[in-house]
Design a protein around this motif. Sequence first.
Motif, PDB file in Angstrom:
ATOM      1  N   UNK A 137       0.844  -1.195   0.000  1.00 58.19           N
ATOM      2  CA  UNK A 137       0.000   0.000   0.000  1.00 58.19           C
ATOM      3  C   UNK A 137       0.875   1.240   0.000  1.00 58.19           C
ATOM      4  N   UNK A 138       0.556   2.187  -0.876  1.00 59.77           N
ATOM      5  CA  UNK A 138       1.157   3.515  -0.813  1.00 59.77           C
ATOM      6  C   UNK A 138       0.117   4.464  -0.213  1.00 59.77           C
ATOM      7  N   UNK A 139       0.577   5.475   0.481  1.00 59.66           N
ATOM      8  CA  UNK A 139      -0.347   6.365   1.186  1.00 59.66           C
ATOM      9  C   UNK A 139      -0.460   7.747   0.565  1.00 59.66           C
ATOM     10  N   UNK A 140       0.418   8.075  -0.374  1.00 54.84           N
ATOM     11  CA  UNK A 140       0.366   9.394  -1.012  1.00 54.84           C
ATOM     12  C   UNK A 140       0.198   9.235  -2.515  1.00 54.84           C
ATOM     13  N   UNK A 141      -0.656  10.038  -3.161  1.00 52.96           N
ATOM     14  CA  UNK A 141      -1.453  11.107  -2.550  1.00 52.96           C
ATOM     15  C   UNK A 141      -2.654  10.608  -1.764  1.00 52.96           C
ATOM     16  N   UNK A 142      -3.013   9.327  -1.933  1.00 52.23           N
ATOM     17  CA  UNK A 142      -4.083   8.726  -1.143  1.00 52.23           C
ATOM     18  C   UNK A 142      -3.800   7.236  -1.058  1.00 52.23           C
ATOM     19  N   UNK A 143      -4.344   6.555  -0.044  1.00 54.34           N
ATOM     20  CA  UNK A 143      -4.054   5.120   0.110  1.00 54.34           C
ATOM     21  C   UNK A 143      -4.567   4.308  -1.069  1.00 54.34           C
ATOM     22  N   UNK A 144      -3.686   3.476  -1.625  1.00 54.60           N
ATOM     23  CA  UNK A 144      -4.100   2.578  -2.702  1.00 54.60           C
ATOM     24  C   UNK A 144      -3.163   1.379  -2.755  1.00 54.60           C
ATOM     25  N   UNK A 145      -3.697   0.290  -3.269  1.00 56.60           N
ATOM     26  CA  UNK A 145      -2.899  -0.923  -3.409  1.00 56.60           C
ATOM     27  C   UNK A 145      -2.038  -0.851  -4.661  1.00 56.60           C
ATOM     28  N   UNK A 146      -0.834  -1.372  -4.563  1.00 55.86           N
ATOM     29  CA  UNK A 146       0.049  -1.533  -5.708  1.00 55.86           C
ATOM     30  C   UNK A 146       0.425  -3.003  -5.785  1.00 55.86           C
ATOM     31  N   UNK A 147       0.309  -3.571  -6.983  1.00 49.88           N
ATOM     32  CA  UNK A 147       0.602  -4.987  -7.194  1.00 49.88           C
ATOM     33  C   UNK A 147       1.826  -5.094  -8.087  1.00 49.88           C
ATOM     34  N   UNK A 148       2.868  -5.731  -7.575  1.00 47.37           N
ATOM     35  CA  UNK A 148       4.111  -5.895  -8.327  1.00 47.37           C
ATOM     36  C   UNK A 148       4.235  -7.343  -8.792  1.00 47.37           C
ATOM     37  N   UNK A 149       4.197  -7.555 -10.084  1.00 51.61           N
ATOM     38  CA  UNK A 149       4.355  -8.906 -10.631  1.00 51.61           C
ATOM     39  C   UNK A 149       5.810  -9.337 -10.507  1.00 51.61           C
ATOM     40  N   UNK A 150       6.026 -10.639 -10.542  1.00 52.38           N
ATOM     41  CA  UNK A 150       7.379 -11.175 -10.521  1.00 52.38           C
ATOM     42  C   UNK A 150       8.137 -10.711 -11.765  1.00 52.38           C
ATOM     43  N   UNK A 151       9.456 -10.656 -11.678  1.00 51.17           N
ATOM     44  CA  UNK A 151      10.259 -10.107 -12.766  1.00 51.17           C
ATOM     45  C   UNK A 151      10.038 -10.863 -14.073  1.00 51.17           C
ATOM     46  N   UNK A 152       9.960 -12.188 -14.026  1.00 55.26           N
ATOM     47  CA  UNK A 152       9.775 -12.958 -15.265  1.00 55.26           C
ATOM     48  C   UNK A 152       8.410 -12.643 -15.888  1.00 55.26           C
ATOM     49  N   UNK A 153       7.406 -12.355 -15.057  1.00 54.78           N
ATOM     50  CA  UNK A 153       6.100 -11.986 -15.593  1.00 54.78           C
ATOM     51  C   UNK A 153       6.134 -10.589 -16.207  1.00 54.78           C
ATOM     52  N   UNK A 154       6.931  -9.721 -15.618  1.00 52.57           N
ATOM     53  CA  UNK A 154       7.078  -8.387 -16.203  1.00 52.57           C
ATOM     54  C   UNK A 154       7.748  -8.464 -17.586  1.00 52.57           C
ATOM     55  N   UNK A 155       8.660  -9.397 -17.743  1.00 55.80           N
ATOM     56  CA  UNK A 155       9.268  -9.586 -19.067  1.00 55.80           C
ATOM     57  C   UNK A 155       8.200  -9.955 -20.092  1.00 55.80           C
ATOM     58  N   UNK A 156       7.294 -10.826 -19.703  1.00 57.57           N
ATOM     59  CA  UNK A 156       6.214 -11.230 -20.614  1.00 57.57           C
ATOM     60  C   UNK A 156       5.301 -10.057 -20.913  1.00 57.57           C
ATOM     61  N   UNK A 157       5.038  -9.210 -19.926  1.00 57.72           N
ATOM     62  CA  UNK A 157       4.238  -8.008 -20.180  1.00 57.72           C
ATOM     63  C   UNK A 157       4.892  -7.145 -21.249  1.00 57.72           C
ATOM     64  N   UNK A 158       6.203  -6.946 -21.126  1.00 55.12           N
ATOM     65  CA  UNK A 158       6.927  -6.151 -22.131  1.00 55.12           C
ATOM     66  C   UNK A 158       6.917  -6.853 -23.488  1.00 55.12           C
TER      67      UNK A 158
END
Length: 373
Positions: free
Chosen positions: A60-81
Amino acid sequence: MHHEPATFAELLQAYIDCRRHKRSSASALRFEQHLEHNLCQLHDELRAGTYRPGRSICFVITHPKPREVWAADFRDRIVHHLLYNRVAPRFHAAFIAESCACVPGRGTLYGAQRLEHQVRSVTRNWQLPAYYLKCDCANFFVSIDKHTLRTRLAQRITEPWWLELADTILFHDPRDLVEVRGSPQHLRRVPAHKSLFNAPTDTGLPIGNLSSQFFANVLLDGLDQFAKHRLRAPHYVRYVDDFVLLHQSPRWLSSALATITDWLPNNLRLQLNPSKTIIQPIDRGIDFVGQVIKPWRRTTRPRTLARALHQLQQMPAAEVYQAGNSYLGLVRQATHSHKERSALCRALLKRGYAVEGLQLTKAYKSRNQGNSL
């Protein structure tokens, strides 16, 4: 060739693109320990159709307002790219010029300049009165209907293998395998209706992935096309789910608002946020992408400057130099930023840094600071 699976060269390029800003992350370092083996294994899985996304990290990040952030695994990020590199150009070619975010060369500065250009056009260079309608979508990323989005993706991804890969990424539910990090207090600060954990099945995209940003733009291109070709809005700009329409008649804007309010849920399964829907005279200033467009000038949003000054006063000494120059670069994007740059430079001087004397655009370390850091 376009109907065949991804080549190893394409996967290698996707890896290079992915590592550009993520090389120091733990998952990236683990992947690079056995780089050749991991790339070959990932390539084999993709070609065989056995690739499945792995674990995500939620925080969770709190600025500018609370929200969830989802970080995929590095190998999955490669597939996204990998998917993005292949299919994004064909979508970008069809986007209107006023579609900003997640398009090369169209960041926040482009969005502010584009809106300023539209404002000058509708007001005849500030000679005529005009009005603006500003809206955004309620709980946008959490509310995205994946089946509606998939229909729009399939209109331009005609290769079966690549469409199947898009489906694998799109319909993957990160909640099935997730590591939640952070304090429970921060997690509870996220409103229930804004949490992906509470979204219905096949609804919602995780904030933080390149694929989510790209998919969101593909979905809202439907709104862009509707605004330009059905509403025939002469002046319109969108950045992610924030969009602005300009017109000399407030009555026309009210009619356009009613039409969009009816069209969005029926066609994109989205709703406008009524608390952030505004119709006002343009000369009061339009707050958009961190800047305020006013007659003859663009200034930095006051809340952004206040937070930057607070951060410079509170952050550890080792972080001040990099953060200070980043903030100076941010406020310099506005056409009238001398006052903001002066305030930032005063804060940097108090922390022991030197600043450029005339333009106030850069901070410098002293000799002692350079040796200690």
